[in-house]
Enzyme design. Structure first.
Site, short mmCIF file in Angstrom:
data_model
loop_
_atom_site.label_atom_id
_atom_site.label_comp_id
_atom_site.label_asym_id
_atom_site.label_seq_id
_atom_site.Cartn_x
_atom_site.Cartn_y
_atom_site.Cartn_z
N TYR A 147 -0.57 -29.02 -28.40
CA TYR A 147 0.44 -28.31 -27.61
C TYR A 147 -0.21 -27.26 -26.72
CZ TYR A 147 4.95 -25.78 -26.99
OH TYR A 147 6.08 -25.15 -26.50
N LYS A 151 -0.02 -27.24 -22.71
CA LYS A 151 0.61 -26.10 -22.03
C LYS A 151 -0.40 -25.35 -21.15
CE LYS A 151 4.87 -26.50 -23.55
NZ LYS A 151 5.98 -26.79 -22.62
N1 CAA Z 1 -2.88 -17.92 -38.46
C1 CAA Z 1 -3.77 -17.90 -39.47
N2 CAA Z 1 -3.67 -18.66 -40.53
C2 CAA Z 1 -2.61 -19.46 -40.62
C3 CAA Z 1 -1.65 -19.55 -39.63
C4 CAA Z 1 -1.82 -18.72 -38.53
N3 CAA Z 1 -0.91 -18.69 -37.52
N4 CAA Z 1 -0.71 -20.43 -39.99
C5 CAA Z 1 -1.10 -20.90 -41.20
N5 CAA Z 1 -2.23 -20.31 -41.57
C6 CAA Z 1 -2.95 -20.51 -42.81
C7 CAA Z 1 -1.99 -20.37 -43.98
O1 CAA Z 1 -1.81 -19.01 -44.32
C8 CAA Z 1 -2.73 -21.14 -45.05
O2 CAA Z 1 -3.78 -20.36 -45.56
P1 CAA Z 1 -4.07 -20.32 -47.13
O3 CAA Z 1 -4.34 -21.74 -47.51
O4 CAA Z 1 -5.25 -19.40 -47.23
O5 CAA Z 1 -2.81 -19.78 -47.73
C9 CAA Z 1 -3.38 -22.27 -44.27
O6 CAA Z 1 -3.44 -21.84 -42.92
C10 CAA Z 1 -2.55 -23.53 -44.34
O7 CAA Z 1 -1.24 -23.22 -43.91
P2 CAA Z 1 -0.03 -24.17 -44.21
O8 CAA Z 1 0.19 -24.31 -45.70
O9 CAA Z 1 1.13 -23.78 -43.39
O10 CAA Z 1 -0.67 -25.55 -43.70
P3 CAA Z 1 0.07 -26.83 -43.29
O11 CAA Z 1 -0.97 -27.84 -42.98
O12 CAA Z 1 1.14 -27.19 -44.27
O13 CAA Z 1 0.80 -26.42 -41.92
C11 CAA Z 1 1.02 -25.80 -39.69
C12 CAA Z 1 0.05 -26.02 -40.84
C13 CAA Z 1 1.80 -27.07 -39.43
C14 CAA Z 1 0.19 -25.46 -38.48
C15 CAA Z 1 1.98 -24.68 -40.06
O14 CAA Z 1 1.23 -23.55 -40.43
C16 CAA Z 1 2.88 -24.31 -38.92
O15 CAA Z 1 3.85 -24.99 -38.63
N6 CAA Z 1 2.56 -23.20 -38.22
C17 CAA Z 1 3.35 -22.76 -37.08
C18 CAA Z 1 2.70 -23.21 -35.81
C19 CAA Z 1 3.50 -22.63 -34.67
O16 CAA Z 1 3.58 -21.42 -34.48
N7 CAA Z 1 4.10 -23.50 -33.91
C20 CAA Z 1 4.91 -23.03 -32.80
C21 CAA Z 1 6.13 -23.87 -32.75
S1 CAA Z 1 7.31 -23.21 -31.59
C22 CAA Z 1 6.67 -23.57 -30.13
O17 CAA Z 1 5.69 -24.23 -29.95
C23 CAA Z 1 7.40 -23.02 -28.95
C24 CAA Z 1 6.52 -22.16 -28.15
O18 CAA Z 1 6.09 -22.55 -27.07
C25 CAA Z 1 6.21 -20.80 -28.62
#
Ligand code: CAA
Length: 242
Positions: A147, A151
């Site tokens: 993404y 973007k």
């Molecule tokens: N920064 C640092 N570390 C992060 C993090 C972040 N933003 N997000 C997750 N982590 C870490 C977690 O804390 C975790 O660490 P630990 O194992 O030490 O606890 C590790 O990464 C794994 O995290 P998850 O259990 O969440 O891992 P996952 O594989 O199940 O999911 C993910 C990963 C899918 C990326 C999930 O974290 C997620 O959905 N994150 C949100 C991503 C995001 O912000 N997307 C924006 C969507 S909205 C959009 O895109 C519109 C726009 O234009 C703004």
């Protein structure tokens, strides 16, 4: 004659607000969508805005749709490349399908649609192209290599098209919304949203789709002709670029 605007992904989320805002300003709007018929019919019934169903990642489908809109409403003056999807995963778990789907829908789409309206805009010496990027194309985001790449691609695309359009009164600008209160952001895991995102938005809240729509209205206006190649950040202070 009222100007004609096309908003891709224009029936839900930020796109819905953009379609409505342009329509209220007197534009004849066509809202496109990919799959959710129920939402599109509800939107069209509520607003009176016609909807067009096709895949913005498919050049041939875009070509047919642009011809249909032009037939129905007239030549396209304003193009808002808004359609977008997420397929979030850290790179070490990202599949080729996740990568390809996002690049196709979020970036190839801008080429497809813009390429298909540019000749007509050049011929009529007027055009307003507004691309909807994201804060995450500006700063990167954990879990969004696909993404963020798409973007960020829109930022470069915008600058090049702005240079090419300038002599023909065609502006091309990009808006980089922050986290907006839409279904897309609602899909972010609650714990991640609360711990990793909301605390870093200085205004202390998500944005609204209407706050992005008003940026589009500003850039689409006839009298916005001196603004081109610009990136308008609307992110509540979460990323302040120089
Ligand atoms: N920064 C640092 N570390 C992060 C993090 C972040 N933003 N997000 C997750 N982590 C870490 C977690 O804390 C975790 O660490 P630990 O194992 O030490 O606890 C590790 O990464 C794994 O995290 P998850 O259990 O969440 O891992 P996952 O594989 O199940 O999911 C993910 C990963 C899918 C990326 C999930 O974290 C997620 O959905 N994150 C949100 C991503 C995001 O912000 N997307 C924006 C969507 S909205 C959009 O895109 C519109 C726009 O234009 C703004």
């Amino acid at each position: 004659m009222a100007r004609v605007a096309v908003v891709t992904g224009g029936t839900r989320g930020i796109g819905e607000a953009i379609s409505i805002a342009l329509s209220r300003k007197g534009y004849r709007v066509a809202a496109t969508y990919a799959g959710n018929d129920e939402a599109a019919q509800r939107f069209s019934a509520a607003t009176g805005i016609p909807v067009y169903k096709f895949d913005v990642g498919d050049y041939d489908a875009c070509e047919k749709a642009v011809a249909q809109v032009t037939h129905d409403l007239g030549p396209i003056d304003v193009l808002v490349n808004n359609a977008g999807i997420t397929r979030d995963a850290p790179l070490h778990r990202m599949t080729r399908a996740y990568w390809g789907d996002v690049i196709r829908t979020n970036l190839d789409s801008a080429f497809n649609m813009t390429r298909l309206v540019i000749d007509s805009m050049r011929g009529r010496n007027f055009g307003r192209i507004v691309n909807i990027s994201s804060i995450n194309g500006r700063k990167g985001q954990f879990g969004q290599s696909n993404y963020a790449a798409a973007k960020a691609g829109l930022l470069g695309f915008t600058k090049a098209v702005a240079l090419e359009g300038a002599a023909k009164n065609i502006t091309c600008n990009v808006i980089a919304p922050g986290y907006i209160n839409t279904e897309m952001v609602a899909a972010v895991p609650k714990d991640i949203l609360e711990s990793k995102i909301l605390p870093f938005i200085p205004v202390g809240r998500l944005g609204t789709a209407e706050e992005i729509a008003r940026c589009v209205v500003f850039l689409a206006a006839d009298d916005a002709g001196f603004i081109t190649g610009a990136c308008l950040d609307a992110n509540g202070g979460q990323y302040i670029a120089s």
